[in-house]
Design a protein around this motif. Structure first.
Motif, PDB file in Angstrom:
ATOM      1  N   GLN A 118      -9.069   6.345   6.688  1.00 47.22           N
ATOM      2  CA  GLN A 118      -7.831   7.116   6.815  1.00 47.22           C
ATOM      3  C   GLN A 118      -6.659   6.286   7.345  1.00 47.22           C
ATOM      4  N   PRO A 119      -6.841   5.468   8.388  1.00 46.27           N
ATOM      5  CA  PRO A 119      -5.699   4.666   8.849  1.00 46.27           C
ATOM      6  C   PRO A 119      -5.266   3.592   7.851  1.00 46.27           C
ATOM      7  N   ILE A 120      -6.130   3.263   6.884  1.00 44.71           N
ATOM      8  CA  ILE A 120      -5.809   2.236   5.897  1.00 44.71           C
ATOM      9  C   ILE A 120      -5.123   2.847   4.683  1.00 44.71           C
ATOM     10  N   LEU A 121      -5.758   3.841   4.082  1.00 43.77           N
ATOM     11  CA  LEU A 121      -5.230   4.426   2.849  1.00 43.77           C
ATOM     12  C   LEU A 121      -4.170   5.484   3.103  1.00 43.77           C
ATOM     13  N   LEU A 122      -4.175   6.059   4.293  1.00 43.68           N
ATOM     14  CA  LEU A 122      -3.194   7.101   4.613  1.00 43.68           C
ATOM     15  C   LEU A 122      -2.269   6.651   5.734  1.00 43.68           C
ATOM     16  N   ALA A 123      -2.051   5.350   5.842  1.00 44.46           N
ATOM     17  CA  ALA A 123      -1.187   4.817   6.900  1.00 44.46           C
ATOM     18  C   ALA A 123       0.212   5.405   6.768  1.00 44.46           C
ATOM     19  N   GLY A 124       0.669   6.066   7.811  1.00 41.61           N
ATOM     20  CA  GLY A 124       1.961   6.736   7.753  1.00 41.61           C
ATOM     21  C   GLY A 124       2.985   6.084   8.650  1.00 41.61           C
ATOM     22  N   HIS A 125       4.071   6.807   8.890  1.00 41.60           N
ATOM     23  CA  HIS A 125       5.114   6.315   9.775  1.00 41.60           C
ATOM     24  C   HIS A 125       4.534   6.131  11.175  1.00 41.60           C
ATOM     25  N   GLY A 126       4.953   5.087  11.832  1.00 43.03           N
ATOM     26  CA  GLY A 126       4.454   4.819  13.169  1.00 43.03           C
ATOM     27  C   GLY A 126       3.310   3.834  13.202  1.00 43.03           C
ATOM     28  N   VAL A 131      -0.790  -3.828  12.325  1.00 43.39           N
ATOM     29  CA  VAL A 131      -1.810  -3.141  11.532  1.00 43.39           C
ATOM     30  C   VAL A 131      -1.472  -3.244  10.051  1.00 43.39           C
ATOM     31  N   ARG A 132      -0.215  -3.015   9.708  1.00 44.18           N
ATOM     32  CA  ARG A 132       0.192  -3.110   8.303  1.00 44.18           C
ATOM     33  C   ARG A 132      -0.027  -4.524   7.763  1.00 44.18           C
ATOM     34  N   SER A 133       0.224  -5.522   8.593  1.00 47.36           N
ATOM     35  CA  SER A 133       0.021  -6.904   8.151  1.00 47.36           C
ATOM     36  C   SER A 133      -1.448  -7.170   7.853  1.00 47.36           C
ATOM     37  N   ARG A 134      -2.330  -6.650   8.702  1.00 51.37           N
ATOM     38  CA  ARG A 134      -3.767  -6.814   8.458  1.00 51.37           C
ATOM     39  C   ARG A 134      -4.175  -6.109   7.170  1.00 51.37           C
ATOM     40  N   GLU A 171      -7.230   2.825  -4.951  1.00 53.13           N
ATOM     41  CA  GLU A 171      -6.615   3.306  -3.712  1.00 53.13           C
ATOM     42  C   GLU A 171      -6.101   4.736  -3.881  1.00 53.13           C
ATOM     43  N   HIS A 172      -5.518   5.019  -5.032  1.00 57.21           N
ATOM     44  CA  HIS A 172      -4.993   6.371  -5.261  1.00 57.21           C
ATOM     45  C   HIS A 172      -6.112   7.409  -5.218  1.00 57.21           C
ATOM     46  N   PHE A 173      -7.192   7.133  -5.927  1.00 52.54           N
ATOM     47  CA  PHE A 173      -8.291   8.093  -5.935  1.00 52.54           C
ATOM     48  C   PHE A 173      -8.997   8.141  -4.581  1.00 52.54           C
ATOM     49  N   GLY A 174      -8.962   7.029  -3.846  1.00 52.02           N
ATOM     50  CA  GLY A 174      -9.504   7.046  -2.494  1.00 52.02           C
ATOM     51  C   GLY A 174      -8.737   8.008  -1.601  1.00 52.02           C
ATOM     52  N   ARG A 175      -7.427   8.042  -1.755  1.00 49.39           N
ATOM     53  CA  ARG A 175      -6.611   8.978  -0.970  1.00 49.39           C
ATOM     54  C   ARG A 175      -6.968  10.427  -1.309  1.00 49.39           C
ATOM     55  N   LEU A 176      -7.240  10.686  -2.577  1.00 49.86           N
ATOM     56  CA  LEU A 176      -7.624  12.044  -2.959  1.00 49.86           C
ATOM     57  C   LEU A 176      -8.906  12.468  -2.258  1.00 49.86           C
TER      58      LEU A 176
END
Length: 205
Positions: A118-126, A131-134, A171-176
């Motif tokens: 969830q923190p990887i595929l659904l990374a949101g604002h904040g 983390v984003r660089s990793r 990645e898209h289907f992973g988010r689903l």
């Protein structure tokens, strides 16, 4: 005996330090997924883990080292799962099997360990820049692995561009799966990924 009973904080039983660290990191990732990075603090982690602040500080020197340890752990977990799902080689005459096994494995991983993904595929604002660089660096490693795999089954193709397309689809289907796991079952996703990827990776004949 006094009529008033003095209340004490629950006592955190002694556990091996490595087990305690895992418990604290598990609490931190739950907070991140549920509430976001801006809600992570030593107090919040202690409460989530059911321990006191001194217990958290006994495992980590502060919030910074704790979050760095969490980032390292989650990175290792995610990469291990991804590389386990992606074969090193494949039969160019049986691309359906490659897609079916890879997608089914990834769906199972997402369902079994959503807190990692969830923190990887659904990374949101904040989400912190570190983390984003990793995430971006790991995405490049996976994309390279996919490109090498494509070269092995489709020699002469533009594997770099195809790897971008394949990873975007996965990645898209992973988010689903993460957002609505009951709605998107494995068979449905395998069929959908096949329909999208077949025109891209199947040799023209």
């Amino acid at each position: 005996m006094s009529s008033q009973t003095q209340r004490r904080r629950p006592y955190a039983a002694r556990v091996p330090i490595e087990e305690r660290r895992e418990q604290i990191l598990d609490a931190a990732i739950r907070i991140i997924v549920r509430d976001g990075y801006d809600r992570v603090s030593i107090d919040a982690i202690a409460k989530e883990a059911g321990v006191t602040r001194p217990v958290v500080y006994g495992a980590y020197d502060g919030l910074g080292p704790l979050l760095l340890a969490l980032l390292d752990r989650q990175q290792v977990r995610a990469m291990a799962q991804l590389l386990a799902a992606l074969p090193d080689e494949a039969d160019p005459d049986d691309l359906d099997a490659l897609i079916d096994v890879t997608v089914a494995t990834m769906v199972r991983q997402l369902r079994e360990d959503p807190l990692t993904w969830q923190p990887i595929l659904l990374a949101g604002h904040g989400t912190p820049d570190a983390v984003r660089s990793r995430i971006d660096a790991d995405r490049e490693l996976v994309r390279h692995h996919v490109a090498v795999l494509i070269d092995s089954v489709l020699p002469g193709s533009d594997s770099e561009v195809l790897a971008h397309a394949v990873l975007a689809v996965l990645e898209h289907f992973g988010r689903l799966v993460l957002e609505d796991p009951d709605r998107f079952d494995t068979d449905r996703l395998v069929a959908a990924v096949r329909s999208v990827l077949d025109p891209l990776i199947r040799p023209a004949g």
